[in-house]
Write a protein that holds these residues in place. Sequence first.
Motif, PDB file in Angstrom:
ATOM      1  N   SER A  80      20.982 -37.919   6.282  1.00 42.88           N
ATOM      2  CA  SER A  80      21.046 -36.666   6.957  1.00 42.88           C
ATOM      3  C   SER A  80      19.537 -35.841   6.687  1.00 42.88           C
ATOM      4  N   ILE A  81      19.111 -34.987   7.199  1.00 42.12           N
ATOM      5  CA  ILE A  81      17.932 -34.366   7.086  1.00 42.12           C
ATOM      6  C   ILE A  81      18.074 -33.118   6.109  1.00 42.12           C
ATOM      7  N   THR A  82      17.785 -33.449   4.964  1.00 38.73           N
ATOM      8  CA  THR A  82      17.817 -32.317   4.055  1.00 38.73           C
ATOM      9  C   THR A  82      16.702 -31.877   3.521  1.00 38.73           C
ATOM     10  N   HIS A  83      15.358 -32.424   4.159  1.00 40.39           N
ATOM     11  CA  HIS A  83      14.376 -32.019   4.002  1.00 40.39           C
ATOM     12  C   HIS A  83      13.316 -33.008   4.948  1.00 40.39           C
ATOM     13  N   ASP A  84      12.134 -32.314   5.174  1.00 39.22           N
ATOM     14  CA  ASP A  84      11.253 -33.124   5.890  1.00 39.22           C
ATOM     15  C   ASP A  84      10.556 -34.429   5.121  1.00 39.22           C
ATOM     16  N   ARG A  85      10.573 -35.528   5.985  1.00 41.44           N
ATOM     17  CA  ARG A  85      10.201 -36.735   5.391  1.00 41.44           C
ATOM     18  C   ARG A  85       9.424 -37.586   6.312  1.00 41.44           C
ATOM     19  N   VAL A  86       9.007 -38.628   6.211  1.00 39.45           N
ATOM     20  CA  VAL A  86       8.365 -39.613   7.305  1.00 39.45           C
ATOM     21  C   VAL A  86       9.424 -39.860   8.260  1.00 39.45           C
ATOM     22  N   PHE A  87       9.545 -39.320   9.177  1.00 40.97           N
ATOM     23  CA  PHE A  87      10.394 -39.733  10.110  1.00 40.97           C
ATOM     24  C   PHE A  87      10.408 -40.884  11.144  1.00 40.97           C
ATOM     25  N   SER A  88       9.068 -41.414  11.207  1.00 37.78           N
ATOM     26  CA  SER A  88       8.773 -42.578  11.770  1.00 37.78           C
ATOM     27  C   SER A  88       9.484 -43.861  11.214  1.00 37.78           C
ATOM     28  N   GLU A  89       9.721 -43.625   9.803  1.00 33.60           N
ATOM     29  CA  GLU A  89      10.681 -44.546   9.051  1.00 33.60           C
ATOM     30  C   GLU A  89      11.833 -44.644   9.659  1.00 33.60           C
ATOM     31  N   ASP A  90      12.545 -43.408   9.990  1.00 37.77           N
ATOM     32  CA  ASP A  90      13.950 -43.311  10.331  1.00 37.77           C
ATOM     33  C   ASP A  90      13.906 -43.947  11.981  1.00 37.77           C
ATOM     34  N   ILE A  91      13.222 -43.637  12.525  1.00 36.47           N
ATOM     35  CA  ILE A  91      13.000 -43.918  14.316  1.00 36.47           C
ATOM     36  C   ILE A  91      13.091 -45.330  14.396  1.00 36.47           C
ATOM     37  N   GLU A  92      12.021 -46.034  13.317  1.00 37.64           N
ATOM     38  CA  GLU A  92      12.070 -47.452  13.546  1.00 37.64           C
ATOM     39  C   GLU A  92      13.218 -48.113  12.909  1.00 37.64           C
ATOM     40  N   THR A  93      13.995 -47.686  12.058  1.00 43.76           N
ATOM     41  CA  THR A  93      15.112 -48.186  11.400  1.00 43.76           C
ATOM     42  C   THR A  93      16.140 -48.285  12.579  1.00 43.76           C
ATOM     43  N   VAL A  94      16.582 -47.123  13.324  1.00 44.83           N
ATOM     44  CA  VAL A  94      17.442 -47.039  14.068  1.00 44.83           C
ATOM     45  C   VAL A  94      16.921 -47.914  15.458  1.00 44.83           C
ATOM     46  N   HIS A  95      15.906 -47.795  15.635  1.00 41.89           N
ATOM     47  CA  HIS A  95      15.274 -48.767  16.666  1.00 41.89           C
ATOM     48  C   HIS A  95      15.422 -50.236  16.567  1.00 41.89           C
ATOM     49  N   ASN A  96      15.586 -50.611  15.497  1.00 37.78           N
ATOM     50  CA  ASN A  96      15.917 -52.060  14.881  1.00 37.78           C
ATOM     51  C   ASN A  96      17.306 -52.462  15.177  1.00 37.78           C
ATOM     52  N   ALA A  97      17.832 -51.283  14.451  1.00 31.61           N
ATOM     53  CA  ALA A  97      19.360 -51.569  14.445  1.00 31.61           C
ATOM     54  C   ALA A  97      19.967 -51.271  15.921  1.00 31.61           C
ATOM     55  N   LEU A  98      19.356 -50.906  16.896  1.00 27.57           N
ATOM     56  CA  LEU A  98      19.909 -51.062  18.134  1.00 27.57           C
ATOM     57  C   LEU A  98      19.526 -51.970  19.027  1.00 27.57           C
ATOM     58  N   ASN A  99      18.668 -52.940  18.373  1.00 30.27           N
ATOM     59  CA  ASN A  99      18.180 -54.173  19.073  1.00 30.27           C
ATOM     60  C   ASN A  99      19.426 -55.183  19.118  1.00 30.27           C
ATOM     61  N   PRO A 100      19.547 -55.662  20.151  1.00 26.53           N
ATOM     62  CA  PRO A 100      20.762 -56.771  20.238  1.00 26.53           C
ATOM     63  C   PRO A 100      20.280 -58.244  19.732  1.00 26.53           C
ATOM     64  N   LEU A 101      18.769 -58.412  19.847  1.00 21.22           N
ATOM     65  CA  LEU A 101      18.154 -59.565  19.533  1.00 21.22           C
ATOM     66  C   LEU A 101      17.513 -59.336  17.995  1.00 21.22           C
ATOM     67  N   SER A 102      17.807 -58.324  17.301  1.00 20.17           N
ATOM     68  CA  SER A 102      17.598 -58.228  15.964  1.00 20.17           C
ATOM     69  C   SER A 102      18.498 -58.402  14.882  1.00 20.17           C
ATOM     70  N   ASP A 103      17.827 -58.988  13.916  1.00 22.66           N
ATOM     71  CA  ASP A 103      18.848 -59.509  12.869  1.00 22.66           C
ATOM     72  C   ASP A 103      19.418 -58.336  12.060  1.00 22.66           C
ATOM     73  N   SER A 104      18.778 -56.944  12.443  1.00 24.33           N
ATOM     74  CA  SER A 104      19.327 -55.825  11.749  1.00 24.33           C
ATOM     75  C   SER A 104      20.504 -55.038  12.537  1.00 24.33           C
ATOM     76  N   ARG A 105      20.674 -55.656  13.738  1.00 26.11           N
ATOM     77  CA  ARG A 105      21.468 -54.927  14.612  1.00 26.11           C
ATOM     78  C   ARG A 105      22.920 -54.521  13.881  1.00 26.11           C
ATOM     79  N   PHE A 106      23.196 -53.196  13.633  1.00 34.29           N
ATOM     80  CA  PHE A 106      24.384 -52.989  12.846  1.00 34.29           C
ATOM     81  C   PHE A 106      25.930 -53.157  13.560  1.00 34.29           C
ATOM     82  N   GLY A 107      25.902 -54.568  13.518  1.00 33.62           N
ATOM     83  CA  GLY A 107      27.313 -54.890  14.258  1.00 33.62           C
ATOM     84  C   GLY A 107      27.434 -54.612  15.618  1.00 33.62           C
TER      85      GLY A 107
END
Length: 505
Positions: free
Chosen positions: A472-499
């Motif tokens: 959760s966003i409790t303070h400002d941070r480098v949100f680019s990393e969050d965006i890429e993390t979710v992007h990779n998790a949503l990719n069906p051809l990525s090893d990081s797809r969250f189930g």
Amino acid sequence: MIELTGHSLTIDQLMKICVDQESVTISEKSMRDVQNSRLAVEDIVSNSKTVYGINTGFGKFSDVIIHEEDVEELQLNLIRSHACGVGESFPELVSRTMMVLRLNALLKGFSGVRPEVVEILKELINKQVHPVIPQQGSLGASGDLAPLAHLALVLIGEGKVYGEDDQPADSKYVLNAKSIQPVTLKAKEGLALINGTQAMTAMGILNYMEAEQLAYDSEWIAALSMEGLGGIIDAFHPDMHKARGYKQQEQVAARMSNWLKGSELVTRQGDKRVQDAYSIRCIPQVHGATWQTLDYVKEKLEIEMNAATDNPLIFDEGESVISGGNFHGQPIALAMDFLKIAVAELANISERRIERLVNPQLNDLPPFLSPKPGLQSGAMIMQYAAASLVSENKTLAHPASVDSIPSSANQEDHVSMGTIAARHCGGIIQNTRRVLAIECICALQAVDYKGPEKSSSKLQSQWNKVRHIVPSITHDRVFSEDIETVHNALNPLSDSRFGKIACYI
């Protein structure tokens, strides 16, 4: 192990071969068909019959007769001269998919290659030797000549392949290490390998697989936005969508209702307002239209992946050798251009929901979802990033297929640009997934403020999955990393797809 016949390959089978690295085998009947068509080519050569691509030059040189003793040199020169691809290489997954599709096309028995050619393709696939193929250089008619020439180079022990460290390596060394013997191409075989639509089709199939998952993901992410904004669920009533008659629209509405079933965060008509903005109210209509496009694209891809697309084609055991234009990529070019627009629309409507989540004039949430508005900017610039991606999509969505340009001294005076369409479609998919990742992060934060325990049980499950990788966003941070993390998790051809998401409700 999956048997290839040239006629029955499915997208699911292709994904098992290419993504899961399953091996392939060749049906006995298909190998007999290959052998029979080869006998026809050999008869043409031995009897000095003049047939395009067998004992003539190519393109504008089609009237130049090639003597029998020069036929092998003709094929070698063809592959080397046509390997003019430039720019970044296709991902290794695209390269593998191209090989499987090219092998499947040759197995139809209309191409006139020897069994040795299909056998080395099978061996390369099963031993996971994948050519390095530059992305740029194809006009998408006369087939994907440049990309497929780079593929064909590997069969003769030239060109580059992906090494163990994913870096380009000389194919002759890798083939030797894998105990694979290169082939010497005979009459017509070089042309049979490079006349085809396998680059645009390979990219198109992988685009489709990603776009399909993206469309499903866009629904539960939109449902989270609905909860964060207190959206009106009445807009998904089945009678509303049945009245219009589009099955895809009805299906989206049904899935949205199911995602939101039991939610205490959505509202009913008149509770807070009479109706929502279009980006909320029209989710079934807009997303449903994208699903209509996906259905169209899937149909065209399933035909093309089992199609004979080289030239000339050999029929009736050599009694009929016909020059035509099955290599013209127009069906896939139009499908990819259509898919570009359909996926871009998922980003367009998602960005509008992001705006509603961060704009305090349009919701009852903290400005920009900030934990300390003013001191901390929260999701302010995430919306900027989404707007930038959406704008870039509008440029990429320009149809490549309307931009034909003559080639080969005007002999090839209309081309499809299908590979450009497929490549740009891939870019739009990546951009759209990032826009949806931003919407997901913003929607989760809105639900955090409203109370995740009030969310529907299905969306609570999604909330838990994403919160496991993005806090959760409790303070400002480098949100680019969050965006890429979710992007990779949503990719069906990525090893990081969250189930796998339980989308088929």
